[in-house]
Design a protein around this motif. Sequence first.
Motif, short mmCIF file in Angstrom:
data_model
loop_
_atom_site.label_atom_id
_atom_site.label_comp_id
_atom_site.label_asym_id
_atom_site.label_seq_id
_atom_site.Cartn_x
_atom_site.Cartn_y
_atom_site.Cartn_z
N TYR A 107 0.89 -1.38 0.00
CA TYR A 107 0.10 -0.35 -0.09
C TYR A 107 0.72 1.51 0.19
CZ TYR A 107 -3.41 -3.39 0.48
OH TYR A 107 -4.38 -4.38 -0.38
N PHE A 110 0.87 1.51 -4.21
CA PHE A 110 -0.02 1.97 -3.81
C PHE A 110 -0.42 3.61 -4.04
CE2 PHE A 110 -5.16 3.40 -3.59
CZ PHE A 110 -5.04 3.10 -4.73
N LYS A 114 -0.20 6.89 -7.08
CA LYS A 114 -1.28 7.78 -7.20
C LYS A 114 -0.24 9.00 -6.86
CE LYS A 114 -4.56 4.74 -7.46
NZ LYS A 114 -5.12 5.21 -8.29
N SER A 266 -4.62 4.45 1.77
CA SER A 266 -4.74 3.26 0.27
C SER A 266 -5.53 1.70 0.70
CB SER A 266 -3.17 3.39 0.38
OG SER A 266 -2.28 4.52 0.79
N GLU A 270 -7.61 1.20 -2.68
CA GLU A 270 -7.13 0.43 -3.16
C GLU A 270 -8.20 -1.16 -3.82
OE1 GLU A 270 -3.75 -1.87 -5.49
OE2 GLU A 270 -4.52 -2.56 -3.75
#
Length: 316
Positions: A107, A110, A114, A266, A270
Amino acid sequence: MRKFVSIAITTMLVFAVGIANGQGYTFRVLANKGQNKVKKEGATTAVSLKTGATLSDGDELIASQGAYIGLMHKSGKTLEVRTPGTKKVSDLAKMVNTKSASVSSRYATFLANKMNEKEKPNYRARLNATGAVSRALAGDEQIQVLIPSQEAKVLGSKAILNWDTPEGMEENTFVVTVKNIFDEEIMKEEVTGNTIELDFAQEKMKNEEGLYIIKVAAKENMDVTSSDIGIKKLAGAEADEYQEGLSILKSEVDEDSPLNKVIYASFYEENGLIVDALTAIEEAIQMNPEVEDFKILKKDIIERNGIKIYKEEGEE
């Protein structure tokens, strides 16, 4: 819906750790308050520290008086810097316990991806291309609750909801009504400001269907209202689809710090749990209201998920 089965998790963890370890940085800056600077390895002068910047082992971080710097290690673990002075990034890295950081690293990756997307020149164009535009208000509706317009899923035991009102509206007191699917009123609360926290564990909020219809109206003019917003509280098998990954994340990352709330956001984002993601970010904001970067991260989630686009200063 994503299913966290054992084989998939094992594959995911190996892949995530490989990505995290292969990244060419030690920390990424998640939040930055104060006149902070960074001296990159080999440089003769320091430059202003920016949110989203990456720091490597050979860099030096220069924190100002009254600073708040939120760092995310490549492992997914977080670190706060609040004391002024010069700090070697390599020394900061030694303060991070990277053991048992397999899921949190996923994460972290991730979130980093972003943040990288937003830095690209076509970020706003990409949002528009994927339908992320302000939702038009229907009929007499003038209040927009900032969650996905379709039925929103909630995994956690509470949800913090925000709403926007028409530009120039001076009304600051609202009435929030919650009904079940049988149109029976189960909660009605008057609030000042544009935020309410719903606690699904309260006896009055419990219902077998786990479905809630929420409406927000201005106290002094009940014709100024939002549309009916549907929320479904996940339970049983539906909740179990997310719980294994969430349980592993909880074993690695404590929820108590605002930075770790960002990591949880996160995870939720997701997995399509946007209300949970916004709730986690709102908790980070409430813990550190002076850090503007947490508010920006919240706006990013809202934009990415097609709820609203925030105009930049000077935009029409």
